[in-house]
Design an enzyme around this catalytic site. Structure first.
Site, PDB file in Angstrom:
ATOM      1  CB  SER A 186    -120.715  57.469  16.672  1.00 13.75           C
ATOM      2  OG  SER A 186    -121.343  57.671  17.941  1.00 13.75           O
ATOM      3  CB  SER A 214    -120.066  56.259  20.492  1.00 14.37           C
ATOM      4  OG  SER A 214    -120.425  55.298  19.526  1.00 14.37           O
ATOM      5  CE  LYS A 218    -122.211  61.117  18.687  1.00 16.88           C
ATOM      6  NZ  LYS A 218    -122.048  59.800  19.353  1.00 16.88           N
TER       7      LYS A 218
END
Length: 435
Positions: free
Chosen positions: A141, A165, A65
């Protein structure tokens, strides 16, 4: 993706070719490390030929990420405002451990700005459409993480989870997503959203791959995971608000999953937790813990009306700036009390089962400009998942088969029971797959 027995370099080249063929249309990744990944893949293949494997992650292709530090570059965390940040001095510990275990780091994945929202939209980057249907939201996310795993452009993705997330994009894209106990994996070198709630964890197509990545990042030995028998397992179901507003398909799938667990020998028991959730909701009327802590992290730029940051981030964080530090400290103390009470409550069963999300992925167009619909969808996506973060639990989302749009079955366990949850998930994964 080719079989895992294919050399890592060959699998990597197949993926890079797929990504290259998309040109500017690839949306799951925001940065690729093609040449470095080639060198890592070649080294893994050489170890394999010599019989010197570093373990189950050796040669696995891993995405990370966009909030994980990579030495020599600024960590953007999905925000253009971070482009002028100083470069990271070193790889984050989780990344260093992955590299030491032989992982091939292919690139950084799309995320919502500062990891603050759960639908998957970021105004600075095109939305990576859901891996099963590009017109649908990916969830956030860790949006690019879920898509990259589900579409096969990596074996394992590393995401973060502050209110769901990891598990939300895992459920919406049809893969496995694991949120460890918050203290299990070091957060150093990862851009924070809420230090009290943040966790770093993996997404993959199998529980075994998630378990291997989790062990490496936690600094433990990634031994072969042994499935935990389901016979006699006490599975708590929290009847009440967490089972409200389920789509008909997800309600039916959840009921069928419980039936399969029961037929496999598990004992399904009631486990009421609505009162604890209600007390935390009352305490957070001043603002969510994530929003309050994030307002302090971003206090330097929040007063700047011209800051190029998503309005869905700036508006709630500016409101939270008005809350006093003393009120936040009181809230965190209340949370500690409720965490202890939840731990005692969950001691009556081995784990909790819930639908990961009450709804499946919705069309991107339905939430892009309709703020009321965006808020409704985001609230539903977060509702069940955020319980694990708020009450310091561990949780995993498993894909539920046979649905038109992917959805997940979530298993939650008490703080520190990560390995037991993973071992149980291995059995449940097989149960769901075989039915």
């Amino acid at each position: 993706m080719s079989n895992a027995s294919t050399p890592a370099r060959d699998r990597l080249e197949q993926i890079l070719s797929r990504l290259d063929a998309r040109g500017g249309e690839d949306r799951a990744y925001v940065r690729l490390y093609a040449e470095n990944a080639r060198a890592e893949a070649d080294a893994a293949d050489e170890r394999g030929r010599a019989g010197n494997s570093l373990g189950p992650l050796d040669g696995k292709i891993v995405s990370i990420k966009d909030l994980v530090d990579v030495a020599g570059e600024p960590t953007l965390a999905g925000s253009v405002i971070r482009r002028s940040a100083p470069p990271a001095m070193a790889d984050a510990p989780v990344l260093a451990r992955l590299r030491a275990a032989g992982a091939v780091i292919i690139g950084k994945t799309h995320m919502t700005e500062f990891a603050f929202t759960a639908v998957g939209l970021n105004p600075h980057d095109p939305v990576p459409g859901n891996a099963t249907d590009k017109s649908l939201i990916p969830g956030g996310s860790s949006s690019g993480a879920g898509v990259s795993v589900a579409e096969g452009t990596c074996d394992i993705a590393i995401g973060s989870d502050t209110g769901g997330s990891i598990r939300i994009p895992a459920a919406l894209n049809g893969v496995v997503g694991f949120k460890p106990t918050a203290s299990r994996i070091p957060l150093d070198g990862t851009f924070p959203l809420s230090p009290s709630l943040d966790s770093i964890g993996p997404l993959a197509r199998t529980v075994a791959d998630c378990a291997a990545a989790d062990a490496v990042m936690a600094g433990t030995q990634p031994d072969v995971l042994a499935a935990r028998p389901l016979t006699g397992l006490r599975v708590g179901v929290p009847l009440g608000l967490l089972l409200e507003e389920l789509s008909p398909e997800i309600a039916a799938a959840f009921s069928a999953s419980l039936d399969r667990l029961s037929r496999a020998g598990a004992q399904i028991v009631d486990c009421a937790i609505d009162d604890l959730i209600g007390r935390l909701r009352q305490a957070t009327r001043i603002g969510s813990i994530a929003g309050l802590e994030a307002s302090r992290i971003h206090a330097a730029w929040l007063p700047d009306d011209a800051a190029p940051v998503d309005e869905r981030v700036t508006a709630p964080l500016r409101r939270r700036l008005a809350v006093s530090d003393e009120a936040i400290a009181d809230l965190l103390q209340t949370r500690r009390t409720l965490v202890a009470e939840m731990d005692e409550r969950l001691s009556r069963c081995d784990l909790i089962a819930l639908p990961t999300t009450p709804i499946a992925a919705v069309p991107i167009t339905s939430v892009e400009t309709d703020e009321a619909e965006y808020d409704r969808v985001e609230g539903l996506l977060l509702r069940n998942c955020q319980v694990a973060n708020q009450f310091d639990l561990t949780a995993i989302s498993l894909p539920v088969p046979g649905l038109a749009r992917p959805a997940g079955l979530m298993l939650m366990g008490r703080n520190g029971t990560d390995e037991g949850v993973l071992a149980t998930a291995l059995s449940v994964e097989t149960l769901l797959r075989d039915c």
